[in-house]
Design a protein around this motif. Structure first.
Motif, PDB file in Angstrom:
ATOM      1  N   ARG A 137       0.868  -1.147  -0.096  1.00 45.94           N
ATOM      2  CA  ARG A 137      -0.023  -0.068  -0.088  1.00 45.94           C
ATOM      3  C   ARG A 137       0.846   1.191   0.116  1.00 45.94           C
ATOM      4  O   ARG A 137       2.060   1.156   0.672  1.00 45.94           O
ATOM      5  N   LEU A 162      -3.494   0.504  -3.125  1.00 49.51           N
ATOM      6  CA  LEU A 162      -3.233  -1.024  -3.162  1.00 49.51           C
ATOM      7  C   LEU A 162      -2.643  -1.281  -4.401  1.00 49.51           C
ATOM      8  O   LEU A 162      -3.206  -1.299  -5.569  1.00 49.51           O
ATOM      9  N   ALA A 222       1.007  -4.645   2.376  1.00 46.10           N
ATOM     10  CA  ALA A 222      -0.559  -4.900   2.645  1.00 46.10           C
ATOM     11  C   ALA A 222      -1.019  -6.292   2.784  1.00 46.10           C
ATOM     12  O   ALA A 222      -0.206  -7.129   2.397  1.00 46.10           O
TER      13      ALA A 222
END
Lengths: 222, 204
Positions: A137, A162, A222
């Motif tokens: 991210r 993302l 992420a």
């Protein structure tokens, strides 16, 4: 958070004009480019500093200047900021004294070798924290974390998005540091792929994607 | 006044052609610039370094599978050998168009461009419109260049945010099997290597 040069995604620019096709539409354009390269050879700044100088033009100048006027504005401001020229010399239209940097002047017979030499930006640095295929991210907000209002190569449109690592570029000089004389501070650099919908919302084509080169400290797992 | 007077550049003439001339004069007076070196830089990018360099590489990639592999995997040693290395081309990545994917290159933050292979970018590449819209609505931008994508072909936009420089390898047109590398290179336009065009069809 960002400055006026950070244009990705902006509305209101009109159509692209493929007929605006020339490399140098006016004679002075090529002279402005050459002056920039010749002054770069004096060694008073690096590429990140010269980009930042253009980005620091006032919003009115940046918007109103043609492309090579921006280069010229950034160059002139840098020459004065580094003490190479004085405002009095700009006003007089002539140089008052021979510069102590004169022995660094780029000579005609050195031009070909200088342009062909290039300057690689890869460096030895700590190993990469992310691997191909990792989900990451982008840090938000998109700003220089070292210097308030400083140079960064993290476009605002990618903040918080993302993505997935698709290329490992090795460690590269970090512009956010190098632009401010804080050292090269090389970091792993990655090409990160985002879906168009992640960046632009549900109206975007479901298959299209954007890839950005992003430094490790712009990213989190992420 | 049109200029922000906090900035030194506002002390130069407002006409840009005169501004360049004034700055060159001052720098020459100070022994910092050699006007003959400026001429040499201009000659280099006007006459010596330009899209024909990139076109030769693309044509060779089309014609020579081993060379193609090399360019896709680790291009820099060979490009250096070929004299296609230099400022703004230190870290090249070649991205191939396929029936599934059309690639397009932009620099939204400034105007990064692979100088040793394509020369200095054209006006439109540096325009606000191209920088702003190529990432948000690439299909509309491609349409403005007259580029029609194949059904089911996705667009992958590369935003040159670092010192890596991307060059698009357009798809080789049908009906070019017998052509020499030199003739193939004639089909590879500058715009096709940015992704804003396709390779030309061979003349029949």
């Amino acid at each position: 958070m960002s400055r006026i040069h950070d244009m990705g995604g902006r509305f209101g620019t009109g159509a692209v004009d493929p007929e605006d096709n020339a490399t140098f539409a006016k004679d002075w354009h090529q002279r402005a480019l050459a002056l920039n390269l010749a002054c770069g050879a004096l060694g008073q700044w690096n590429i990140d500093m010269s980009r930042h100088a253009r980005e620091c033009l006032s919003a009115a100048d940046y918007a109103g200047f043609s492309y090579y006027e921006k280069w010229l504005g950034g160059l002139t401001d840098s020459l004065v900021a580094k003490g190479v020229l004085t405002v009095a010399e700009l006003e007089a239209g002539q140089g008052a004294t021979v510069s102590e940097l004169a022995d660094r002047k780029l000579k005609a017979d050195a031009v070909a070798a200088t342009l062909a030499a290039g300057s690689p930006y890869t460096r030895e640095a700590a190993p990469a924290e992310f691997a191909l295929g990792d989900r990451v991210r982008v840090r938000r907000p998109a700003r220089n974390a070292l210097v308030e209002g400083g140079h960064t190569r993290l476009p605002a449109y990618a903040a918080g998005a993302l993505g997935e690592i698709v290329l490992m570029h090795g460690a590269h000089v970090f512009p956010d540091s190098n632009a401010h004389g804080l050292g090269e501070a090389a970091e792993p650099l990655y090409a990160v792929r985002f879906t168009a919908r992640e960046l632009w919302g549900g109206e975007a084509d479901p298959e299209d994607e954007m890839v950005l080169d992003l430094w490790q400290s712009y990213l989190e797992a992420a | 006044m049109p200029h922000d007077h906090d900035h030194p550049h506002a002390h130069l003439p407002s006409d840009p052609a005169l501004r360049v001339k004034a700055l060159e004069t001052i720098l020459t007076d100070k022994g910092l610039v050699d006007p003959a070196a400026l001429d040499e830089i201009i000659d280099t990018y006007q006459n010596k370094i330009g899209p024909k360099n990139g076109a030769a590489v693309v044509a060779k990639m089309w014609a020579d599978p081993a060379f193609r592999e090399e360019m896709l995997n680790d291009p820099m040693p060979r490009l250096q050998e070929m004299g296609l290395y230099g400022r703004q081309g230190e870290h090249m990545v070649f991205v191939e168009n396929t029936p599934e994917t059309h690639n397009l290159v932009v620099c939204t933050l400034c105007s990064c461009y692979p100088w040793p292979l394509l020369g200095i970018p054209p006006g439109w590449y540096k325009s606000d419109a191209y920088r702003a819209r190529s990432v948000r609505e690439p299909r509309k931008v491609l349409a403005e260049f007259g580029v029609t994508l194949a059904d089911g072909q996705k667009v992958r936009v590369w935003d040159s945010t670092a010192e890596v420089r991307y060059l698009v390898v357009p798809m080789r047109p049908a009906g070019t099997e017998g052509l020499s590398e030199q003739d193939l290179a004639g089909l590879v336009t500058r715009d096709s290597m940015i992704g804003a065009g396709l390779a030309l069809e061979p003349k029949t």
